[in-house]
Design an enzyme around this catalytic site. Structure first.
Site, PDB file in Angstrom:
ATOM      1  N   ASN A 115      -0.687   0.354   8.578  1.00  0.00           N
ATOM      2  CA  ASN A 115       0.336   0.594   9.603  1.00  0.00           C
ATOM      3  C   ASN A 115       0.734   2.068   9.654  1.00  0.00           C
ATOM      4  O   ASN A 115       1.047   2.593  10.715  1.00  0.00           O
ATOM      5  CB  ASN A 115       1.539  -0.328   9.398  1.00  0.00           C
ATOM      6  CG  ASN A 115       2.405   0.072   8.233  1.00  0.00           C
ATOM      7  OD1 ASN A 115       3.328   0.864   8.380  1.00  0.00           O
ATOM      8  ND2 ASN A 115       2.129  -0.481   7.053  1.00  0.00           N
TER       9      ASN A 115
ATOM     10  N   GLU B 112      -5.769  -7.748   3.818  1.00  0.00           N
ATOM     11  CA  GLU B 112      -5.237  -8.803   4.689  1.00  0.00           C
ATOM     12  C   GLU B 112      -6.368  -9.500   5.437  1.00  0.00           C
ATOM     13  O   GLU B 112      -6.365 -10.728   5.589  1.00  0.00           O
ATOM     14  CB  GLU B 112      -4.223  -8.228   5.686  1.00  0.00           C
ATOM     15  CG  GLU B 112      -3.628  -9.303   6.588  1.00  0.00           C
ATOM     16  CD  GLU B 112      -2.705  -8.755   7.660  1.00  0.00           C
ATOM     17  OE1 GLU B 112      -2.571  -9.420   8.710  1.00  0.00           O
ATOM     18  OE2 GLU B 112      -2.116  -7.669   7.464  1.00  0.00           O
TER      19      GLU B 112
ATOM     20  N   HIS C 142       0.832  -1.205   0.000  1.00  0.00           N
ATOM     21  CA  HIS C 142       0.000   0.000   0.000  1.00  0.00           C
ATOM     22  C   HIS C 142       0.868   1.257   0.000  1.00  0.00           C
ATOM     23  O   HIS C 142       1.001   1.953   1.014  1.00  0.00           O
ATOM     24  CB  HIS C 142      -0.952  -0.011   1.200  1.00  0.00           C
ATOM     25  CG  HIS C 142      -2.152  -0.877   0.977  1.00  0.00           C
ATOM     26  ND1 HIS C 142      -2.939  -1.352   2.010  1.00  0.00           N
ATOM     27  CD2 HIS C 142      -2.709  -1.359  -0.163  1.00  0.00           C
ATOM     28  CE1 HIS C 142      -3.923  -2.082   1.500  1.00  0.00           C
ATOM     29  NE2 HIS C 142      -3.796  -2.095   0.187  1.00  0.00           N
TER      30      HIS C 142
END
Length: 316
Positions: free
Chosen positions: A228, A126, A41
């Site tokens: 993240n 995910e 990403h």
């Protein structure tokens, strides 16, 4: 103005491996190479690979027969794996090995008939891949929860035969609260000895805690769809600091730094170092001093490429 760099920051081993798989496939087999979903990403990385001949698709029905397809670092469901096999597509799997570890746990729970709870963000690739690794044919079920409210509202079929796993890129603090809520509501629940949040996520969140404690403003280099990277920005904000997520230096706004003495800079696990350097250069153009890097946890983890790509490169 001082610039303080977090350490560690930027690429993790899983991202390094995923990008290398696409690059080596392009070198060994020539374009076009199809990639299901963004391999990582980050807009800069995806645009660069696209220019080199990678074609990014949402689903396998967009991949022509007899083509090469790469699964992204986020992993895929069993249905996607089976579709690729059924069609005879040549597959290189760039799923991060730490995500694969979670897939193995989920597969084991399904085989045993143990129900599973995944802690994660709905709609993230995910999460879709991990949920799709659970085979319901043995009578079990997999549930998704994101926060403590979801746990409170959750009803399961077999609380005596229940386990949890987590997405690898979550907030460590938030996940600990959700796990506590699960253990309170379902005292018999099983789980990994350590949560499934990966080493790179842990290290980068620890580094941002250190960074935010020293700085007035925190910049996180990363794309808006990077889980993240968003967690790093949120963590700095929770520590009472202004924090901004930027894809590149052009997204910086000079007024953010009015009256600021120290600017902290970090990057998500899918952001390349070149973008960090460009951000630093822009800040220096606006009068900031040369950056100082904090001490941090050393990372020396690497993941090997698929054997065929290693052989092809050796032969080349």
């Amino acid at each position: 103005m001082e610039i303080v760099l977090a350490n560690p920051r930027g690429f993790c081993a899983g991202v390094d491996r995923a990008i290398a798989i696409v690059n080596r496939a392009l070198e060994c087999f020539n374009p076009p190479i199809y990639v299901r979903h963004e391999v990582v990403h980050n807009k800069f990385v995806v645009d660069d690979l696209r220019q080199r001949g990678a074609i990014f698709v949402d689903e396998l029905d967009q991949v022509p027969d007899d083509s090469i397809v790469i699964f992204s670092a986020h992993g895929v469901s069993k249905a996607v794996q089976q579709e690729a096999e059924h069609r005879g597509l040549k597959v290189f799997d760039a799923t991060c090995p730490l995500v694969t570890k979670v897939h193995i746990e989920v597969t084991k729970y399904a085989r045993e008939g143990t129900e599973a709870i995944l802690i994660g963000h709905e709609g993230h690739p995910e999460v879709e891949g991990t949920m799709g690794q659970y085979d319901k044919s043995k009578g079990g079920h997999i549930y998704l929860v994101e926060d403590e409210a979801d746990v409170e509202a959750l009803a399961v079929n077999h609380p005596e035969k229940l386990a949890f796993v987590t997405q690898t890129t979550l907030s460590i603090d938030d996940t600990a609260k959700v796990i506590d809520a699960l253990r309170t509501k379902f005292p018999q629940i099983q789980g990994p000895r350590k949560d499934d949040i990966c080493y790179a996520t842990q290290n980068r969140q620890d580094a941002v805690r250190d960074l935010a404690s020293r700085c007035d403003v925190v910049l996180v280099v990363g794309s808006p769809n990077s889980s993240n990277s968003n967690r790093l920005r949120e963590l700095a904000e929770r520590m009472g600091k202004a924090a901004y997520l930027v894809d590149n230096a052009d997204q910086l706004e000079q007024q953010w730094f009015d009256g600021v003495a120290k600017i902290g800079v970090t990057a998500g696990a899918s952001a390349p170092e070149i973008l960090i350097k460009q951000v630093i250069q822009r800040l220096q153009d606006w009068g900031a001093e040369a950056p100082k890097e904090l001490d941090g946890r050393e990372e020396n983890i690497t993941f090997s490429l698929p054997k065929e790509l290693r052989i092809q490169v050796t032969q080349a």
